[in-house]
Enzyme design. Structure first.
Site, PDB file in Angstrom:
ATOM      1  CB  SER A 142      -0.957   0.009   1.195  1.00  0.00           C
ATOM      2  OG  SER A 142      -0.248  -0.135   2.414  1.00  0.00           O
ATOM      3  CG  HIS A 191      -1.140   4.315   3.649  1.00  0.00           C
ATOM      4  ND1 HIS A 191      -2.404   4.186   4.178  1.00  0.00           N
ATOM      5  CD2 HIS A 191      -0.736   3.054   3.312  1.00  0.00           C
ATOM      6  CE1 HIS A 191      -2.763   2.915   4.161  1.00  0.00           C
ATOM      7  NE2 HIS A 191      -1.770   2.208   3.643  1.00  0.00           N
TER       8      HIS A 191
END
Length: 216
Positions: free
Chosen positions: A137, A194
């Site tokens: 991610s 992230h």
């Protein structure tokens, strides 16, 4: 539309390789539900750790670097904690990664992948401390960050992602830091990863975009 699988591999070799490596390594985390943190998983976490009874004790980052375990700075991106986790991430890798590879080539995609992974892991560690974290991610956020900057700086060679996708990315990132998504019971988000991945992608996008905007 490309229907020949080998033609797809030839056109997007690195994107396909990233997906394949993640699929092959997916079983590495299969023993975590039963409390088994040994095996290959033990060598792929960001920090070295030892298990003593029900507890895990992590080495510090200095030890990891000084002992030459440099691969740990990148390998967490191959650790996925559940089927939904890996499927969601790899769909994004395919959708965004192949566009970058098509427009900029495999070398640029590799640079974005490594930089985003590195900054994602460091950011997650510095914001939240030692823990088990992983997944693509952070790299996906790097891909989106790169694509956003590149497409704005070199619009004649845009990756073609819709603007709404970037808005979704930023909203998802912001909401993630509030802890609201964690309350859904789908696991804790690696919000630091992230953010770090996004920063890595943006930085490479600025460099690549600046080079390609120079007068020929």
């Amino acid at each position: 539309m490309i229907t020949d699988p080998w033609a797809v591999v030839r056109r997007y070799p690195l994107t396909c390789m990233i997906i394949l490596v993640n699929v092959v390594l997916y079983p590495v985390t299969s023993g975590l539900d039963s409390g088994d943190v040994t095996g290959l998983f033990q060598h792929m976490t960001f920090l070295e750790f030892q298990e003593r009874g029900p507890y895990q004790y992590f080495a510090n980052l200095t030890h990891t670097i000084e002992s030459g375990q440099y691969w740990r700075l990148l390998t967490p991106m191959f650790l996925h904690f559940g089927l939904l986790h890996i499927v969601f991430n790899l769909l994004w890798v395919w959708e965004v990664g192949r566009r970058i590879e098509l427009v900029n080539g495999s070398l640029v995609l590799l640079l974005v992948t490594l930089t985003s992974s590195l900054l994602a892991n460091f950011m997650q560690y510095f914001l939240y401390g030692p823990s088990f974290f992983g997944g693509m991610s952070g790299v996906v956020f790097g891909f989106l960050g790169y694509s956003l900057v590149w497409s704005r700086m070199v619009p004649r060679r845009t990756t073609g992602l819709p603007p709404g996708l970037y808005i979704f990315m930023l909203v998802y990132l912001a909401v993630g830091f509030t802890g609201a998504i964690d309350l859904l019971g789908l696991g804790s988000l690696a919000n630091g990863a992230h953010l770090g991945g996004l920063v890595g992608g943006v930085l490479i996008g600025i460099v690549a975009g600046g080079i390609n905007r120079r007068p020929r």
